[in-house]
Design a protein around this motif. Structure first.
Motif, PDB file in Angstrom:
ATOM      1  N   ALA A  88      93.401  63.908   5.766  1.00 14.19           N
ATOM      2  CA  ALA A  88      93.009  62.520   5.471  1.00 14.19           C
ATOM      3  C   ALA A  88      92.167  61.952   6.609  1.00 14.19           C
ATOM      4  O   ALA A  88      91.170  61.258   6.377  1.00 14.19           O
ATOM      5  CB  ALA A  88      94.246  61.656   5.236  1.00 14.19           C
ATOM      6  N   LEU A  91      88.772  63.542   6.368  1.00 18.10           N
ATOM      7  CA  LEU A  91      88.028  62.962   5.243  1.00 18.10           C
ATOM      8  C   LEU A  91      87.393  61.637   5.655  1.00 18.10           C
ATOM      9  O   LEU A  91      86.236  61.368   5.330  1.00 18.10           O
ATOM     10  CB  LEU A  91      88.953  62.754   4.040  1.00 18.10           C
ATOM     11  CG  LEU A  91      89.166  63.968   3.149  1.00 18.10           C
ATOM     12  CD1 LEU A  91      90.397  63.791   2.265  1.00 18.10           C
ATOM     13  CD2 LEU A  91      87.931  64.230   2.296  1.00 18.10           C
ATOM     14  N   GLN A  92      88.127  60.820   6.379  1.00 18.45           N
ATOM     15  CA  GLN A  92      87.583  59.536   6.821  1.00 18.45           C
ATOM     16  C   GLN A  92      86.511  59.702   7.893  1.00 18.45           C
ATOM     17  O   GLN A  92      85.470  59.073   7.853  1.00 18.45           O
ATOM     18  CB  GLN A  92      88.698  58.625   7.344  1.00 18.45           C
ATOM     19  CG  GLN A  92      88.208  57.318   7.937  1.00 18.45           C
ATOM     20  CD  GLN A  92      87.400  56.477   6.961  1.00 18.45           C
ATOM     21  OE1 GLN A  92      87.653  56.494   5.754  1.00 18.45           O
ATOM     22  NE2 GLN A  92      86.415  55.751   7.468  1.00 18.45           N
ATOM     23  N   TRP A 172      92.477  58.041   1.784  1.00 22.45           N
ATOM     24  CA  TRP A 172      92.340  59.485   1.567  1.00 22.45           C
ATOM     25  C   TRP A 172      93.673  60.198   1.405  1.00 22.45           C
ATOM     26  O   TRP A 172      93.717  61.418   1.247  1.00 22.45           O
ATOM     27  CB  TRP A 172      91.552  60.104   2.723  1.00 22.45           C
ATOM     28  CG  TRP A 172      90.203  59.488   2.852  1.00 22.45           C
ATOM     29  CD1 TRP A 172      89.786  58.603   3.811  1.00 22.45           C
ATOM     30  CD2 TRP A 172      89.090  59.686   1.980  1.00 22.45           C
ATOM     31  NE1 TRP A 172      88.478  58.248   3.588  1.00 22.45           N
ATOM     32  CE2 TRP A 172      88.022  58.897   2.465  1.00 22.45           C
ATOM     33  CE3 TRP A 172      88.888  60.450   0.831  1.00 22.45           C
ATOM     34  CZ2 TRP A 172      86.781  58.858   1.839  1.00 22.45           C
ATOM     35  CZ3 TRP A 172      87.650  60.409   0.214  1.00 22.45           C
ATOM     36  CH2 TRP A 172      86.614  59.618   0.720  1.00 22.45           C
TER      37      TRP A 172
END
Length: 186
Positions: A88, A91-92, A172
């Motif tokens: 996550a 992803l960010q 995410w």
């Protein structure tokens, strides 16, 4: 908030964090876990995902980076929740792309899957752009967060990353959870 004051506070927070983990990224490879094989369990979130969830379609490079993050998490002997937080976060920070120097578009000297900064002690540019190294460095920082296993993903990621946008990681969580469930045993 005054921009100069905010940047100063973020710099102080970054330096304080870097001081705490400076040896972490460098020492992360000193004693890697050998043949760590954690038992597979259902991926569990400490809480249900916060807020609106985002999702992107991954290409082969991004999928390979997901698998590299999972492999590094397993090698570190950490549970699936650590992989969810790591994915996550990536992803960010980079949409799971291993970012090199982006010229004027660079956020300071941020590189790699997690936009880690050599100037903040995360490692050399070569190390930071190695998915296993950068994930291991992120995980070392995560392990230093008391109670990370039970806190909201956003809080755990923000404590390690010290982002100017601390709530952005939450969007995410569902995709990261799905990716870990899909690839943990593959």
């Amino acid at each position: 908030m005054n921009t100069i004051f905010r940047k100063s506070m973020l710099s102080v927070a970054g330096l304080a964090f870097a001081g705490g983990v400076f040896a972490g990224p460098i020492a992360a490879h000193a004693n890697p876990a050998v043949d760590a094989k954690p038992a597979a369990v259902a991926v569990q979130s400490a809480s249900k995902p916060q807020g609106e969830q985002s999702r992107i379609t991954l290409n082969d490079e991004q999928t390979a980076n997901v698998k590299a993050i999972i492999a590094a998490t397993k090698k570190a002997g950490l549970p699936e929740r650590a992989a969810v937080i790591s994915i996550a976060t990536s992803l960010q920070e980079s949409k799971l792309e291993n970012l090199g120097h982006l010229g004027d578009a660079n956020d300071h000297d941020s590189l790699g899957l997690f936009q880690q900064r050599p100037s903040s002690g995360w490692g050399t540019p070569e190390q930071i752009t190695d998915p296993e190294y950068s994930t291991t460095a992120f995980l070392k920082g995560l392990k230093q967060v008391d109670g990370w296993q039970d806190m909201a993903l956003t809080q755990a990621a923000q404590t390690v990353q010290v982002s100017a946008y601390p709530d952005a990681y939450a969007q995410w969580e569902q995709q990261a959870t799905d990716l870990v469930a899909q690839h943990w045993n593959s």
